[in-house]
Design a protein around this motif. Structure first.
Motif, short mmCIF file in Angstrom:
data_model
loop_
_atom_site.label_atom_id
_atom_site.label_comp_id
_atom_site.label_asym_id
_atom_site.label_seq_id
_atom_site.Cartn_x
_atom_site.Cartn_y
_atom_site.Cartn_z
N ILE A 19 1.07 -0.75 -0.43
CA ILE A 19 -0.52 0.08 -0.39
C ILE A 19 0.97 1.23 -0.14
O ILE A 19 0.35 2.96 -0.51
N LEU A 20 2.47 1.65 0.54
CA LEU A 20 2.62 2.24 0.97
C LEU A 20 3.71 2.96 -0.23
O LEU A 20 3.59 4.04 -0.42
N ALA A 21 4.41 2.06 -1.01
CA ALA A 21 4.78 1.65 -1.81
C ALA A 21 4.57 3.10 -3.80
O ALA A 21 5.17 3.87 -3.41
N PRO A 22 3.62 2.59 -3.40
CA PRO A 22 2.77 3.57 -4.27
C PRO A 22 3.13 5.50 -4.09
O PRO A 22 3.21 5.72 -4.77
N ALA A 80 7.97 12.74 3.83
CA ALA A 80 8.54 13.22 5.16
C ALA A 80 8.61 12.04 6.18
O ALA A 80 9.61 12.11 6.90
N LEU A 81 7.88 11.32 6.69
CA LEU A 81 7.37 10.69 7.17
C LEU A 81 7.85 9.78 7.55
O LEU A 81 8.77 8.76 8.12
N VAL A 102 4.19 -0.01 8.65
CA VAL A 102 3.60 0.64 9.26
C VAL A 102 2.95 1.10 9.69
O VAL A 102 2.06 2.18 9.63
N ASN A 103 4.05 1.74 9.76
CA ASN A 103 4.85 2.91 11.09
C ASN A 103 4.00 4.24 9.85
O ASN A 103 3.48 5.02 10.93
N THR A 104 4.82 4.53 8.81
CA THR A 104 5.07 5.02 7.53
C THR A 104 3.35 5.35 7.57
O THR A 104 2.76 6.51 7.51
#
Length: 196
Positions: A19-22, A80-81, A102-104
């Motif tokens: 989910i985060l990669a894109p 940034a995060l 997950v944290n990001t």
């Protein structure tokens, strides 16, 4: 707010990474030269404020300032995060590499909630109410994300997830109050580009 190394299941880590990669790729692709200093500054803000831990009962929480990060960066909040969380994991041992996505994702969705909340409410409600909500709700959103990640990792984490969620309520309230004072200061000096 940081989920530590070795806590999450492989499925949760893989899903959050997919989910985060894109989101990161899209942010980096659309990042203009003028945005880089803003991303760096707010990444540093998160890095510093989230090292301030407040003990609450059996756990502790830390400041995040997700509302102002979201307002200032929008979708670039994820970048940034990610940078701040990666540096924290590598330099001071907060969080971990396996839990980085997950944290990001949790903090990024919280920041993005603040961004859209501000856009939606800034002309409809008094500034004090808007600023409180922009400080309060992103923390709740991020803490719900943590609870969900823990629950999907193992049923044994039910009490930990509930504790994490409850522990973040006072923090959300404090960040809401802090945001009211921050907005007043920004209004006083009419910070360019914020439109408060």
């Amino acid at each position: 707010m940081h989920i530590s190394e070795g806590v999450l299941s492989a499925g949760v880590i893989a899903t959050s990474s997919i989910i985060l990669a894109p989101l990161i790729l899209n942010s980096v692709r659309k990042l203009h030269a003028d945005d880089i200093s803003k991303v760096a500054l707010l990444s540093a803000l998160f890095f510093v404020v989230s090292t301030i831990h407040l003990p609450i009962g059996v756990t502790s929480v830390h400041f995040m300032m997700l509302g102002i990060i979201g307002i200032m960066l929008g979708w670039h909040s994820f970048t940034a995060l990610l940078i701040a969380l990666l540096l924290q994991a590598m330099l001071i041992g907060f969080g971990g590499i396996s839990s980085l996505s997950v944290n990001t994702l949790n903090t990024g969705i919280g920041a993005l909630t603040g961004f859209y909340l501000f856009k939606l409410l800034k002309d409809r409600l008094p500034t004090a109410i808007v600023s409180f909500l922009v400080g309060f709700i992103p923390i709740l959103v991020a803490s719900v994300g943590i609870a969900v990640a823990l629950l999907f990792s193992s049923d044994d984490f039910l009490i930990v997830a509930q504790t994490a969620l409850l522990a973040h309520l006072p923090l959300a309230f404090v960040e809401g109050i802090m945001m009211v004072f921050l907005f007043k200061t920004l209004q006083k000096y009419q910070i360019k580009g914020l439109n408060i």
